[in-house]
Design an enzyme around this catalytic site. Structure first.
Site, PDB file in Angstrom:
ATOM      1  N   ILE A  83      -5.677   4.419  -7.171  1.00 31.26           N
ATOM      2  CA  ILE A  83      -5.375   3.071  -6.486  1.00 31.26           C
ATOM      3  C   ILE A  83      -6.013   4.005  -5.309  1.00 31.26           C
ATOM      4  CG2 ILE A  83      -4.084   1.424  -5.650  1.00 31.26           C
ATOM      5  CD1 ILE A  83      -4.552   1.307  -8.940  1.00 31.26           C
ATOM      6  N   PRO A  84      -6.787   4.003  -4.263  1.00 31.98           N
ATOM      7  CA  PRO A  84      -7.439   4.873  -3.386  1.00 31.98           C
ATOM      8  C   PRO A  84      -6.677   3.844  -2.086  1.00 31.98           C
ATOM      9  CG  PRO A  84      -8.762   3.046  -4.486  1.00 31.98           C
ATOM     10  CD  PRO A  84      -7.778   3.099  -5.294  1.00 31.98           C
ATOM     11  N   CYS A  85      -5.784   4.320  -2.174  1.00 32.22           N
ATOM     12  CA  CYS A  85      -5.034   3.377  -0.390  1.00 32.22           C
ATOM     13  C   CYS A  85      -5.249   4.447   1.050  1.00 32.22           C
ATOM     14  CB  CYS A  85      -3.293   3.978  -0.821  1.00 32.22           C
ATOM     15  SG  CYS A  85      -2.316   5.228  -1.413  1.00 32.22           S
ATOM     16  N   HIS A  86      -6.237   5.998   0.102  1.00 26.68           N
ATOM     17  CA  HIS A  86      -6.407   7.310   1.284  1.00 26.68           C
ATOM     18  C   HIS A  86      -7.436   6.578   2.108  1.00 26.68           C
ATOM     19  CE1 HIS A  86      -8.354   7.938  -2.175  1.00 26.68           C
ATOM     20  NE2 HIS A  86     -10.188   8.400  -1.396  1.00 26.68           N
ATOM     21  N   ASN A 109       0.881  -1.347   0.033  1.00 24.28           N
ATOM     22  CA  ASN A 109       0.156   0.251   0.405  1.00 24.28           C
ATOM     23  C   ASN A 109       1.006   1.520  -0.306  1.00 24.28           C
ATOM     24  OD1 ASN A 109      -2.708   1.147   0.670  1.00 24.28           O
ATOM     25  ND2 ASN A 109      -2.406   2.156   2.138  1.00 24.28           N
TER      26      ASN A 109
END
Length: 163
Positions: free
Chosen positions: A126-129, A117
């Site tokens: 790529i929604p690592c948030h 991540n």
């Protein structure tokens, strides 16, 4: 990735975002540690980067909930598997490293998922948030926790317009 790399800066509500890619695809969308844009759209800016900038702008305006511009990620097979699983977390929803580890069929790989991540170079897309701790608290974010919190609140604010 043999093609020439191009850069384009996007001034977002939460700081400067540096977009890097080729004619074919975007490879990196990261927050820059500077205040002023250096690379703006000009003759020769690839369509992939211009489309990325347009879609990021629509995202920040609350008009876009998924991304369609061409992008690619480079990493190990494990990292790619984790990043693909991250994309499955819906807009305005959250998950944990433990959830991702379970999704990829390796429940003991929580730390490895966290490491993958952290190596994501396609912020927001790529929604690592959207990854939070199993306890519901915010966890680390390369762009800073304040940005992570802002992005999550932003998505919650606009999810109603999607339904």
């Amino acid at each position: 990735m043999c093609s020439k790399l191009h850069q384009l800066d996007y001034v977002s509500p939460i700081g400067l975002i540096e977009i890097i890619g080729t004619e074919e695809a975007v490879y990196s969308i990261l927050f820059a540690e500077r205040d002023q844009p250096v690379k703006l759209v000009e003759e020769g800016t690839p369509e992939s980067l211009k489309l990325c900038l347009q879609e990021l702008d629509e995202y920040f305006k609350g008009e876009r909930f998924e991304f369609t511009f061409p992008y690619a990620y480079e990493g190990t097979d494990f990292q790619k598997t984790v990043w693909h699983a991250l994309k499955e977390i819906p807009y305005a929803k959250t998950g944990s490293y433990k959830d991702i580890a379970a999704t990829i069929g390796n429940e003991k790989a929580i730390r490895a998922v966290g490491s993958a991540n952290g190596k994501n170079k396609l912020s927001i897309v790529i929604p690592c948030h959207r990854i939070i701790g199993s306890n519901g608290k915010l966890t680390g974010y390369a762009g800073g926790l304040w940005r992570k919190e802002w992005l999550l609140e932003h998505e919650k604010r606009f999810i109603g317009s999607r339904e």
